[in-house]
Structure formats: C-alpha cells, structure tokens
Write a protein that holds these residues in place. Structure first.
Motif, short mmCIF file in Angstrom:
data_model
loop_
_atom_site.label_atom_id
_atom_site.label_comp_id
_atom_site.label_asym_id
_atom_site.label_seq_id
_atom_site.Cartn_x
_atom_site.Cartn_y
_atom_site.Cartn_z
N GLY A 391 0.78 -1.23 0.00
CA GLY A 391 0.00 0.00 0.00
C GLY A 391 0.81 1.28 0.00
N ARG A 471 0.53 -4.68 4.88
CA ARG A 471 -0.66 -5.15 4.20
C ARG A 471 -1.89 -5.03 5.12
N LEU A 472 -1.70 -5.45 6.36
CA LEU A 472 -2.80 -5.39 7.33
C LEU A 472 -3.21 -3.95 7.61
N THR A 474 -2.96 -1.37 5.68
CA THR A 474 -3.68 -0.77 4.55
C THR A 474 -5.07 -1.37 4.39
N LEU A 475 -5.28 -2.57 4.97
CA LEU A 475 -6.62 -3.14 4.94
C LEU A 475 -7.58 -2.30 5.78
N PHE A 476 -7.02 -1.77 6.90
CA PHE A 476 -7.86 -1.00 7.80
C PHE A 476 -7.88 0.48 7.45
N LYS A 478 -8.13 2.69 4.57
CA LYS A 478 -8.39 2.71 3.14
C LYS A 478 -8.48 4.11 2.56
#
Lengths: 646, 81
Positions: A391, A471-472, A474-476, A478
C-alpha cells in the motif's frame, strides 16, 4: 526586532539535490546532512559563522522545487522564507540542470529580496557539454551569479565575497515581467489588494501567490474575511483560464517555465556529442529490470556481510577485557551500592563502545555512500512494485533504508512524502525495521551463537513480517495513495569527504544523544538491582515472560528497559542473568535465545522513536505504534515459541 | 493523443495534457514537467512497475507510478518534419 541588534540572516535555498547542503557545510562546518536523494534536508539547520570579521546567521532550508509547497519538508522551507524575511538569499542551482532550476530562481526573484545565485556542480555541467555564460546570466537575472563546485570547495571564497557585498548594499534583483496578458492580470489583481492586507514580500508576489493558491481552506477563508477580494480573485483566475485554456496556476507555471527556458537558451550553449556520460552506462545496469534487482540484493547482502565481518571481530576484541574488568570490580568492591553504580556506568559505556560502535560506524558509512552516489532514489524506483503490495510506493524506500541505521531520522525523513496517509503508514512500519541497535542484538545473540545464516534468516523473516503488517494496516486504512512521482538525480562519483562528514555528523549525534541515555539507563538498572526492585518487576511480568514466552523470569526487567534503548536489553540481560557474554548459552537454550531476540526486536519502539513519532506525526499515531508493536511482539514470539517447540 | 502508458519507449513524445488531480499536476509542474515539453519513455521501465521518464526540455529524469503515468496524455512527435 530591529535589523541593527541582530545578526543578518542568510538563507540557502535551492531545489532538492542541488548540492545546497554541501555548500552550506563548506561554510558552516560539519553541520547539515547532505546526500544524493531528493529531500534529505527535512529540517532547517541554523549556524552562526564568523566570516571576515562579520557574524552571520546562515540557514540551510530543505530543498524545494517551487514556492508552492507540496510536501511537509517544503513547507518548512517556505514558512521560514515568508515569515522571517531573510537579509540575503543564496539560491543554489545544479548547473547541470540549469533550465529547470531557473524556475525556482525566477520565483525567488518575485520575492524581491536581496539575493545571489550560486551555480553549483559546474564540473558536472561541463561534463554534459554545457558552456554557461555566467556574466550574461547575471545581466539577465539582475542578481550576482557565482560559480562553485561545493564538493571540491571551489568558488566558496568568491561566493562569500559577493554575498557580503550584496548583503551590505541590500540590492534586490529587479522584477522580470511575464508576457503582457498574464502580467496585466497579476497587476489587475494586485490593485485590488487593500493596503491593510497582510502582504508577503510585496504586492506583486502576494498577488501571484494568491492566484496560484490551491488550498480550499485558503479560498474559503478569503471569502469570509474579504468577499470583494475573493470575487476579484475568482474573476482574474477565470480570465486567465479562459485565455489559456488551463487552470490559472498552470498558466503561471508555464510563464516561468518558458521564461526559464528562454534565459537558459540565451546564456548557455550545449555542445552536442559530448553528452554521453560514462556514468550513464552504469545507470543502465543498475536500473535494469533484471540485473537491477540482482544488484539491489547483492548490495544488501554486502551490507550485511561487511557489518558482520567488520563489526563482529572488533566487538569480540573489546568484550573480553571489559567483562574481565567487571569481574575484577565485583571481587574488590563486593555487592555494595558502589559496585552497582560503577558497574551500571561501565556497562553503559561499554555498551556504547563495544557493541554499538563496531556495527553502527560501518553501517553509517555504507549508507552515506549509497546516498551520496544517488543509489537511494534508484532503489526507490526498483522497489516501487513491492511497495505497492503493502500500500505504499517507492518514495517510502528511502525512509525505510534510513531506518536500518536508526528509526529516529527515518521517521523525520518521512516528511518527503506528500500525502499524510503515506507518512502515517510508513512511520508505523519503520519501528519494525531492525535499526543498528537491534542489529547489534541480533548479531550478538543470533549470529554469534547460532551462526550468520540464522541471523540472515532472521532479517528475511523481519522484512516479510514488515510486509504482512503493512498489508494489514492498509486493509484497515483505506485512503488511496497518490502514487509515485520521484526525481531520479544523475549518478555522482561519491565524495569521500562528504561521506565522512555525514558519518561523523550522525555519529556525533549518537554519542551526544543516545549514549548518555544508555549510560543513565544502565546506572538506573544497577540501582534497581541494588534495591532488589527488579525482583518485583520480574514477578509482575512473570506470567508473560516465563509462562508465555518461556524465558528465565530474571529477564523480565530487561524487556522493560529495552524501551530506553534496544541494545540495553542485551547488556541488561547479561547483567540480570549474572553471566559473562561468552557463557550465556550455559544458562539459556537456543529456543529461548530466539524468542528473546524476536520479542526485543518487535516490542515497543525505543523511547526516542516514540518521542519523535509523537512530535512528527502526532500523539495518536505514537500510541497506535506502541500498541501495534507490543501486540505484534507478543503474538509473534508466542508463535515462534510454539513452532520451535515442535 | 495517447496515454503515456501506451506510448512506445525511446521515442520523442510531446506532452498534450495532464489529467488527474491538482496535487499530482502541481507536483509534476514543480518537477519541471510542463505541457508541450518533449519527453521520452525509458525502455528500462519495469514490467508492472513504475516508468522512467526523461523530460528532454527540462533535462530531468523522473520515476512515475503507473497510475500517474496513465494520466499524462502525449502525442508521438513526427520526426520527419
């Protein structure tokens, strides 16, 4: 404050990577950091110097492409320029890209402050076949133009002479006007600005900057405080937009661009045919889509190898006499308060010398070399694809690489990122990068006892983990990233003086900032041990340390102190367990060693990192970082313990 | 008019327009990327990764993410002229 009772302010300003800091250093001594990566000076550096009997306050500002800031580092430059009117501007230009650099020069002339222009990197320009008629350039710009090669210290004296002369006269270059239709609009709006309006520099400059202004906030504010002026601004903007079929700020940027190119053509001849730079071929190889990655990996392996080969033997040489001395002390002083104080102090001093310096110095040196050559920007280009997976984009690579040295400057350097989102994510990830203090722990424990392959494996694991966490996050989180726009500066032959200067500078800040904390922390632990407080801390932490992680209960207190500085944990573990470094494995097992290293590596960022996060990004992010690191450290250590158990 | 992403490498191109937000446009302008500039796409660009662009007018090299490159519209300069 009146001008007379203070020292004159001289501001160095230029586009990123123009050799501004090198030039500044040549005058100020070993102060500012220099590098071949756009945007490395992210804070301004003040320095008082005595030149020819006159005390000057010289200020090195972060590189800025234009006076319309787009990242926080550039904002630093502008706040300074706008709020504190300098007595003289020294505009440093990379002569080898004169055409583009003149755009900033033209913007500076609009300010109407006394200024001189330093054409730096003249050697590079000559290599490119450029013949610059600097006298003609001086006539066109109306400001003194001097030639310098900062890396060789050439032209400095002349620059100082002309600077002092201009400072004395306070002569500002005359305004260079634009094409009539655009100029008319600027003047038209300038006339609308009321007398009491807070001007920056002068009316023309204020008018230009208001037309260029992008922030919605600014526009809204103006409507609140002065509606007629806002209407006039809208009218002028839409006139410009209609005439040129482009947004007003682009019309103005184009004016400067064309003017800059015209001045460039009038003052410079480019001989064709000489333009093939031998470094260009090198560039072809290191930027190659396949070879480039190969070289990138080689460079990082080499990094690791040199640090291990240089650092480890030196450390071994130093450790023995130190621990012998400690035993000598304990037999002569007994277990008195004296002993604990002196021992803590010695451990701190020894930690600095024997453990940190052998690794830290080679690392600093190599990193300065990579920066000076211009490799960091290229690494950013090559790594962009991978960074997208977590991200981010290639621009975050430079802060990450800096993080291997020390997380603190790495977090400061995230100022080169334009978007706040990128800054936050990068800053949250930096504490997961093994800095030199943690490298010390990894090397001293994992590499020393289990072998270098294990240490390398640990590094790979660490970087993979970084990817997973990125990665985690950028999952949260956004918010789209604006994407990569990164200048790739031309490769430069490294200058040993530059590299040594930078290594010295960073080393000095370590010795003066971190070492005292290391010593104080060590003494503090000595006192805690003398008072037997460590037992209480150990007991409290026991469920986690002994129950969860399967470590000796005694190391509980050292985990807490890892918060002061990470390498403290190593020294304090030895102290807490009461063993000499060489005898460590007689007390703890291989598995415990790995779990300890994992936990220490990812546990709460050190005190200075938390402090800088708080200051740079904000309280929330600092607290999130602490929570994130603690969570990851506990989770990963437990998993590692389970995996190793089976 | 084609997007920079679709342009052939090592061929002189003229910048026609920038699509995309003001932030990106301003950043490109500051780096010396203007309308009407002659640029070249470097052949060393990475598959799926960023592209390397040389601005021949301003004499600078810039790495651009694909998303950014997609927003730059160019035309191929007819060299016979």
């Amino acid at each position: 404050m009146t001008k007379k009772n203070r020292y004159p302010d001289i501001v160095f300003i230029g586009q990123p990577n123009c050799g501004k800091s090198t030039l500044f250093n040549a005058i100020a001594g070993f102060k500012a950091q220099t590098s071949n990566f756009p945007g490395t000076t992210v804070q301004h550096t003040h320095s008082k110097v005595n030149v020819a009997g006159q005390v000057l306050n010289i200020i090195d500002l972060p590189g800025t492409y234009s006076l319309n800031p787009s990242d926080p580092a550039e904002k630093v430059a502008l706040t300074h320029l706008f709020l504190e009117k300098p007595d003289l501007i020294i505009n440093v230009i990379d002569a080898s890209i004169l055409g583009r650099s003149l755009e900033l020069t033209l913007e500076l002339i609009e300010l109407g402050y006394p200024m001189i222009v330093a054409l730096n990197m003249m050697d590079l320009a000559e290599k490119k076949g450029m013949v610059i008629d600097h006298q003609k350039l001086e006539r066109i710009l109306g400001a003194p133009v001097v030639l310098t090669i900062a890396s060789h210290g050439r032209g400095i004296k002349n620059m100082i002479d002309r600077a002092l002369h201009t400072l004395e006269n306070q002569s500002a270059p005359p305004q260079i006007l634009w094409s009539k239709d655009v100029e008319d609009k600027v003047v038209e709006f300038a006339r609308e600005i009321p007398e009491e309006f807070p001007l920056v520099a002068n009316k023309r400059f204020t008018s230009i900057k208001m037309i260029e202004a992008s922030q919605l906030l600014f526009n809204r504010m103006l409507r609140e405080i002065n509606l007629p002026l806002k209407k006039a601004l809208d009218r002028v903007r839409s006139d410009l937009e209609e005439m040129h079929n482009a947004p007003a700020y682009e019309v103005i940027a184009a004016e400067r661009h064309h003017l800059a190119l015209k001045i460039f053509e009038e003052s410079t001849q480019v001989k064709r045919g000489v333009r093939i730079d031998p470094l260009k071929k090198v560039d072809d190889i290191i930027m190659h889509p396949v070879l480039g990655y190969f070289i990138l990996i080689l460079i990082f392996l080499g990094f690791f190898f040199v640090i291990f080969k240089v650092g480890s033997p030196i450390e071994e040489l130093l450790l023995d006499p130190l621990s012998n001395f400690r035993y000598y002390l304990s037999t002569h002083l007994g277990l008195s308060l004296y002993f604990y104080l002196l021992d803590g102090f010695l451990q701190g001093v020894a930690g600095g010398i024997a453990i940190v310096l052998p690794y830290f110095i080679p690392l600093l040196f190599l990193m300065s070399l990579l920066e000076d050559v211009g490799y960091l920007a290229r690494a950013g280009f090559l790594m962009d694809t991978f960074m997208h997976r977590i991200g981010l984009h290639g621009k975050s690579v430079s802060p990450f690489i800096l993080g291997f040295g020390c997380n603190v400057p790495a977090i400061v350097s995230t100022r080169i990122l334009e978007s706040r989102r990128d800054r936050i994510i990068t800053s949250l990830l930096i504490p997961f990068i093994p800095c030199s203090a943690r490298t010390t722990v990894i090397l001293a424990l994992v590499a020393f006892y289990l072998g270098p392959i294990w240490a390398l494996g640990f590094y790979v694991f660490n970087i993979l983990l970084l990817g997973v966490i990125g990665r985690l996050i950028t999952l949260f989180y956004k918010v789209p990233s604006p994407g990569l726009i990164l200048e790739i500066p031309s490769l430069k032959v490294p200058s040993l003086i530059n590299i040594l200067r930078k290594t010295y500078f960073q080393l000095r800040s370590f010795v003066s900032f971190a070492w005292p904390i290391l010593i104080a922390g060590s003494v503090f632990l000595g006192i805690i041990q003398f008072l037997n407080l460590d037992r209480i801390i150990n007991l409290v932490l026991s469920p986690l340390v002994a129950g969860g992680l399967g470590l000796p209960q005694e190391v509980g207190v050292t985990l807490v102190f890892g918060f002061l500085r990470k390498e403290l944990s190593l020294i304090m573990m030895l102290q807490a367990l009461g063993v000499r470094y060489q005898d460590l494995m007689t007390i703890i097992s291989k598995e415990q060693l790995i779990v300890f290293t994992v936990f220490i590596s990812f546990f709460v960022p050190c005190l200075s990192t938390v402090a800088i996060l708080w200051k740079e990004i904000g309280k929330r992010v600092a607290l999130i970082s602490v929570a994130l690191n603690t969570g990851v450290a506990v989770t990963v250590s437990l998993i590692v313990r389970l995996v190793l158990h089976f | 008019m084609i997007s920079l992403m679709d342009a052939p490498p090592d061929t002189p191109l003229r910048v026609i327009a920038f699509h995309g937000g003001h932030g990106v446009r301003r950043r490109l302008l500051a780096l010396g990327f203007h309308k009407d500039d002659v640029i070249e796409l470097d052949s060393r660009s990475i598959l799926g990764g960023p592209v390397l662009v040389r601005d021949l007018t301003s004499d600078t090299s810039v790495a651009l993410g694909r998303g950014v490159a997609q927003k730059i519209m160019v035309e191929i300069i007819d060299q016979k002229k």
